[in-house]
Scaffold this motif. Structure first.
Motif, short mmCIF file in Angstrom:
data_model
loop_
_atom_site.label_atom_id
_atom_site.label_comp_id
_atom_site.label_asym_id
_atom_site.label_seq_id
_atom_site.Cartn_x
_atom_site.Cartn_y
_atom_site.Cartn_z
N LEU A 177 0.69 -1.29 0.29
CA LEU A 177 -0.43 0.16 -0.10
C LEU A 177 1.09 1.15 0.24
O LEU A 177 1.28 1.58 1.75
CB LEU A 177 -0.70 -0.19 1.36
CG LEU A 177 -1.94 1.17 1.55
CD1 LEU A 177 -3.34 0.97 0.07
CD2 LEU A 177 -2.76 1.31 2.66
N ALA A 234 -7.07 2.64 -1.54
CA ALA A 234 -7.87 1.16 0.54
C ALA A 234 -8.89 1.83 0.91
O ALA A 234 -8.71 3.09 0.76
CB ALA A 234 -6.59 0.54 1.01
N LEU A 246 -8.32 -6.53 0.52
CA LEU A 246 -8.21 -5.36 0.58
C LEU A 246 -9.32 -4.73 0.14
O LEU A 246 -9.36 -4.75 -1.20
CB LEU A 246 -7.08 -4.13 0.10
CG LEU A 246 -5.91 -3.82 0.66
CD1 LEU A 246 -4.64 -3.05 -0.02
CD2 LEU A 246 -6.07 -3.03 1.98
#
Length: 474
Positions: A177, A234, A246
């Motif tokens: 991420l 996300a 996610l």
């Protein structure tokens, strides 16, 4: 009982900036006390620059072996032994650690207190049963991984740069991420070591960098097997049957990405919890950052900040520069200011490096400039080593002064230092074009790009007329 020490300098934090201040000041004759609540060397040595570059080196080795066939050498990668990779990373840390150790700094004459510290007055710091009354105090407390407020994230065992290097086994499918330098570097390293990798970036990959250069990195990551989702936020995290899920949202709608592990790499935050800044008369702004002047002094003029604690760019080399500014101000009463041509590097393969103004900043200010460039595809060393991806690009004022530069390609982090010197010393393209550089080296792209400034003049119709006239009298 509390031991009271009178000192010239008290440093809070044994990261790159704090250690540099402590070593420099003590060796110049100042009495120094250094507090560190964690490991000596700070983030850079233990969970940042050093382990990440060691892991990248392992990834590069695997890639080099797998791609050796282009040179007529068959060296297939039979397996990646994750335990040995981890031991390599730990070994690199252990080899460098003595340079930052308590023993070494004690040898410099620094009193090292391995405890959390807090202010008890404008020039007083206390921790571990020691109270230091200092003439100057330096805050070098670093930063911690930023954790985004994603619903459900607290319900899954996510990784950060502080924990990813301790994995006992190789991740089967790693969700990353964040598409900044840390995210891109670790995504590529894991992909080259045999992991499935999915990278999620809310905006664009390496968004603060020159986007033409970022595209070169983007293509390289994809070739290495990294699945990239840009413009994708996300919105929820949660456990799944075999790991983590996610939920993400993009212009195409919502979807779910799954993985065995999740690495959160969305940046770092600076905080001063536990320091009791108010007791020293130190103020912060609305974002919790220290209010500093250009000499790195807080609102308490006897207290400085260095490195990440200073609230600017988060680079080890900047922290080292900050240390020099503090030493000049505190020890020698010189009004040195923290103004510098600051280079930055993303250590992917290829590397992306830049320094000075970028094109967006120049256009935003309405400055006149010219773009000079040279591709690695026209560099003999790059061709010989089959690494022709990338280019250099520099921005030049109408009078030929170098304003900024970008390099993307193998060795970009080394090459950018030449541009950094040129900008810091206000050099012109003529200074670079006139250099004699070894052949064949990648640094030739810098000389070639600078030399292109003169091409329209040197090979013009006017020049040809002058040469023909002069040759009549030869």
């Amino acid at each position: 009982m509390t031991e009271t020490i009178q000192a010239d300098i008290c440093v809070i934090g044994a990261g790159a900036g704090g250690l540099s201040v402590a070593a420099g000041a003590s060796q110049m004759g100042a009495s120094v006390v250094l507090f560190e609540k964690g490991e000596m060397g700070g983030d850079c040595l233990n969970v940042g620059c050093v382990p990440s570059k060691a892991l990248l080196a392992a990834g590069h080795a695997a890639h080099a072996a797998a791609s050796a066939g282009r040179f007529g050498v068959d060296a297939p990668v039979r397996s990646v032994d994750w335990a040995r990779v981890r031991d390599h990373v730990r070994g690199v840390i252990a080899e460098i650690a003595p340079m930052d150790s308590v023993a070494r700094y004690s040898g410099f004459g620094v009193r090292v207190v391995q405890a959390e510290a807090r202010f008890t007055g404008p020039r007083a710091v206390e921790g571990g049963g020691v109270r230091v009354e200092a003439k100057f105090v330096v805050i070098g407390t670093g930063s911690t991984p930023a954790v985004p407020p994603i619903p459900g994230l607290d319900s899954v065992p996510f990784l950060t740069n502080e924990t990813v290097f301790d994995l006992e086994t190789r991740p089967r499918r790693l969700l990353v991420l964040g598409g900044g330098p840390i995210g891109c570097e670790l995504a590529q390293a894991h992909a080259r070591l045999g992991c499935e990798v999915v990278l999620v970036e809310a905006k664009s990959l390496l968004g603060v960098e020159d986007q033409e250069a970022a595209e070169v990195v983007r293509l390289a990551l994809r070739r290495d097997g990294v699945e990239i989702h840009e413009g994708t936020a996300a919105i929820h995290a949660g456990p799944s049957a075999d790991g983590i899920e996610l939920t993400v949202r993009s212009d195409a709608g919502e979807g779910v990405l799954s993985g065995s592990h999740l690495l959160v790499a969305v940046g770092r935050r600076v905080g001063f919890e536990g320091l009791d800044l108010s007791r020293a008369g130190i103020e912060t702004d609305e974002r919790g950052r220290l209010k500093l002047d250009r000499r790195l002094r807080t609102t308490n003029r006897r207290v400085f900040a260095v490195g990440d604690a200073a609230g600017g760019a988060q680079f080890t080399h900047l922290a080292g520069f900050h240390a020099g500014i503090v030493i000049r101000n505190a020890l020698f009463r010189l009004p040195a200011k923290a103004e510098i041509a600051l280079p930055r590097v993303t250590y992917t393969a290829p590397e992306l490096a830049s320094v000075g103004d970028d094109e967006a900043a120049l256009r935003g200010r309405g400055d006149a400039f010219e773009v000079l460039r040279w591709p690695f595809a026209e560099n003999d060393r790059a061709v010989a080593e089959r690494e022709v991806e990338g280019f250099t690009k520099l921005y030049v004022s109408p009078k030929g002064r170098i304003l900024g530069a970008v390099v993307v390609g193998t060795g970009a982090g080394e090459i950018v230092s030449l541009y950094t010197l040129a900008i810091a010393k206000k050099l012109k393209v003529s200074d670079i074009a006139g250099l004699v550089v070894p052949y064949p080296t990648r640094t030739e792209v810098v000389k070639r790009a600078a030399g292109s400034w003169y091409v329209p003049k040197l090979f013009s119709a006017r020049t040809r007329r002058i040469v023909r006239f002069l040759m009549r009298f030869a």
